[in-house]
Design a protein around this motif. Structure first.
Motif, short mmCIF file in Angstrom:
data_model
loop_
_atom_site.label_atom_id
_atom_site.label_comp_id
_atom_site.label_asym_id
_atom_site.label_seq_id
_atom_site.Cartn_x
_atom_site.Cartn_y
_atom_site.Cartn_z
N ALA A 1 0.83 -1.20 0.00
CA ALA A 1 0.00 0.00 0.00
C ALA A 1 0.87 1.26 0.00
O ALA A 1 1.96 1.27 0.57
CB ALA A 1 -0.92 0.02 1.22
N GLU B 1 0.55 5.81 0.06
CA GLU B 1 -0.27 7.02 0.21
C GLU B 1 0.10 7.93 -0.95
O GLU B 1 1.23 8.42 -1.01
CB GLU B 1 0.08 7.67 1.56
N LYS C 1 -9.81 5.44 -1.66
CA LYS C 1 -8.77 4.58 -1.12
C LYS C 1 -8.28 3.56 -2.13
O LYS C 1 -7.23 2.98 -1.98
CB LYS C 1 -9.28 3.85 0.12
N ALA D 1 -4.42 1.60 -1.66
CA ALA D 1 -4.55 0.52 -0.68
C ALA D 1 -4.69 -0.82 -1.38
O ALA D 1 -5.61 -1.04 -2.14
CB ALA D 1 -5.77 0.78 0.22
N TRP E 1 -4.42 4.54 4.56
CA TRP E 1 -4.20 3.89 3.26
C TRP E 1 -3.81 2.43 3.41
O TRP E 1 -3.74 1.71 2.41
CB TRP E 1 -3.11 4.64 2.49
#
Length: 200
Positions: A103, A105, A124, A128, A195
DNA sequence: CTGACGATTCACT
DNA sequence: GTGAATCGTCAGC
């Protein structure tokens, strides 16, 4: 931003590398689109002794050959016929360790990430989950073998630092077939980061 | 050559 | 919570 070096990737502890990658910035410059994101979740795959690894029991195939090469290369493969997962080869040559980026951000080039995802853009879904990370950054199996020491795909340290209490560990996701090895605390993620993918 | 399946995601009930 | 999507890889014949 300082690009991470061969010395960083070639260390023998894949779990230490996975932990230290948290907070670093993953950058891709593909097809004229510069995109980047901060790494917030990783998983370590500990080579030949790890049943969850593609290279378990010293298995060598065309697909896994890249993991036996020198540290700092990208290993991307197709999963479930639909999703690409991005890994970093670590440790010495002939030692097939790898770290999966689960994952990020999103930081820069968010508009490109939304465009790459086409359907259901935003939210998201951009960072993610490992399939989404590769998708947003434009990575496919074509990029397997790229060196992270060059300027197309790389990871950099922008000075962002984490306190020890912000780093959490847990069992890896989606590797139930690996028996006891599925229980190992080889998953690293940033505490309370929105995230982080949180399935299962 | 053939068949089974996966380091997942998303739409739908 | 459940199931479909979808194809490269790998083991076995």
């Amino acid at each position: 931003m300082d690009k991470l070096t061969y010395e960083f990737y070639s260390r023998s502890s894949v779990t230490a590398i996975a932990r230290e990658l948290l907070g670093k910035v993953l950058v891709t410059n593909l097809d004229g689109m510069l995109t980047s994101g901060r790494i917030v979740e990783t998983e370590a795959y500990n080579g030949v002794v790890d049943k969850a690894s593609h290279a378990w029991n010293n298995r060598r195939t065309n697909r896994t050959e890249i993991m036996y090469k020198e540290a700092g290369h990208a290993y991307i493969y197709l999963c479930y016929g639909i999703h690409y997962l991005f890994n970093i080869v670590t440790s010495k040559t002939e030692t097939p360790h790898a770290v999966l980026i689960r994952a990020i951000e999103p930081l820069t080039g968010v508009e490109y990430m939304i465009k790459r995802k086409k359907s259901s853009g935003g939210g998201k879904h951009l960072g993610a989950g490992p399939g989404n990370v590769a998708k947003s950054l434009g990575l496919t199996t074509r990029h397997t073998g790229f060196s992270l020491l060059e300027d197309v795909i790389y990871i950099a340290d922008d000075g962002f630092s984490l306190k020890k209490s912000q780093i959490k560990t847990g069992p890896r996701i989606g590797v139930d077939y690996a028996g006891d090895d599925a229980l190992l605390p080889y998953r690293f993620f940033i505490k309370d980061n929105p995230w982080v993918s949180g399935k299962k």
